[in-house]
Write an enzyme that holds these catalytic residues in place. Structure first.
Site, mmCIF file in Angstrom:
data_model
loop_
_atom_site.group_PDB
_atom_site.id
_atom_site.type_symbol
_atom_site.label_atom_id
_atom_site.label_comp_id
_atom_site.label_asym_id
_atom_site.label_seq_id
_atom_site.Cartn_x
_atom_site.Cartn_y
_atom_site.Cartn_z
ATOM 1 N N ASP A 1 0.849 -1.202 0.000
ATOM 2 C CA ASP A 1 0.000 0.000 0.000
ATOM 3 C C ASP A 1 0.880 1.247 0.000
ATOM 4 O O ASP A 1 0.692 2.166 0.795
ATOM 5 C CB ASP A 1 -0.910 -0.011 1.229
ATOM 6 N N ASP B 1 4.141 2.675 7.512
ATOM 7 C CA ASP B 1 2.925 1.867 7.619
ATOM 8 C C ASP B 1 2.944 0.605 6.753
ATOM 9 O O ASP B 1 2.413 0.574 5.650
ATOM 10 C CB ASP B 1 1.707 2.717 7.255
#
Length: 322
Positions: A201, A218
């Site tokens: 992502d 992340d």
């Protein structure tokens, strides 16, 4: 206990109790950060820099999957890959407080990449190439990407719920069927025999320019996938997408060769991401944070725009692989 109810218990005192259970001493300053799938806060620490506290959505990942994410980040950090790894306390990076897993990491300041900056796109390609070179061993516990299955499951979820207006369902079913057929054909043309670990992502908000170097943030969606998954999200709707792609690949190949056949998968991943995003909003609509952040989701206008996005996927199919 539902995930929503559990998150509703994350009042300031509970957040501070969790952070201080690691041995840190908070100065009681808490700032919620822009995260919806999990809950993320900046927490001030007495006589030290703030930390970022991430509370994982219950039931989304297993303990083994989260630990594998942390182990990967610590290894990458040791190897010099610019990532933000979790902080360890007495050798532990993952903690459980009131039924919720959480982790702490250092605060990183900087700017996100500029969408059309070709020099930065080259640097991003370098960073992702460096990342993929360092992550050479497939994950054991994390998921493996399956875009066709994602489209099938997400579309079924949307069609079986009440949010998509009834009058749009026939057109939606036809459009999904058409894209599904195109994806099947493309995957038949090329799908790697061996998946590799990827960030999963790596959009612009998960990259930070800090001290003149880009860092990846992340890794919540790290998975076994294909290299192009971490590259195509940086292509924007401009007059020179091919030039953007060229810069990214050139930077990537500073570390690893890029299999040009993967460009044919961009349309597949784009279609899957669009359908999955709508299904994700629908799935999380019971969470008050989603209702507040995405009030337009339940409107007919949203679903008309969503359907038009899928039609655009069909019209633009193959533009990046020609």
């Amino acid at each position: 206990m539902s995930a929503t109810h559990t998150f509703s218990n994350l009042i300031p005192d509970a957040i501070l109790d969790a952070v201080e259970s690691t041995g840190l001493w908070s100065d009681s300053r808490i700032y919620p950060l822009n995260s919806y799938e999990n809950r993320v806060y900046q927490v001030g620490i007495e006589e030290s820099s703030p930390v970022i506290a991430k509370f994982y959505r219950p039931g989304r990942w297993s303990e083994a999957q989260i630990r594998e994410e942390h182990e990967t980040l610590l290894t990458l950090q040791e190897q010099g890959t610019p990532v933000v790894a979790p902080l360890a306390f007495e050798g532990k990076t993952l903690f459980l407080h009131n039924g919720i897993y959480f982790a702490l990491s250092p605060k990183l300041t900087g700017q996100h990449p500029e969408a059309d900056n070709l020099d930065q796109l080259y640097q991003l390609g370098e960073l992702i190439g460096q990342l993929h070179q360092a992550m050479s061993t497939p994950f054991t516990h994390r998921v493996s990407v399956s875009p066709l299955l994602q489209i099938e499951q997400a579309a079924a979820s949307i069609l079986n719920a009440e949010y998509l207006p009834q009058r749009l369902k026939p057109d939606y079913q036809k459009q999904i069927a058409r894209l599904h057929e195109m994806c099947v054909a493309q995957l038949h043309n090329y799908w790697p025999t061996q998946l590799r670990p990827v960030h999963g992502d790596s959009h612009r908000s998960n990259l930070m320019l800090h001290n003149d170097q880009f860092h990846l943030l992340d890794f919540d969606d790290c998975q076994n996938g294909v290299a192009v998954q971490d590259l195509w999200l940086h292509l924007t709707q401009t007059e020179n997408p091919r030039q953007q792609l060229s810069e990214i690949i050139e930077g990537y190949e500073s570390y690893l060769p890029f299999d040009i056949r993967e460009l044919g998968l961009i349309d597949v991943f784009k279609s899957a991401r669009i359908v999955n995003y709508a299904a994700w909003l629908q799935q999380r609509w019971h969470d008050p944070a989603f209702v507040k952040a995405f009030p337009w989701f339940a409107s007919e206008e949203y679903w008309i725009n969503h359907l038009n996005e899928l039609k655009s996927c069909e019209r633009e199919w193959g533009n990046m692989s020609r």
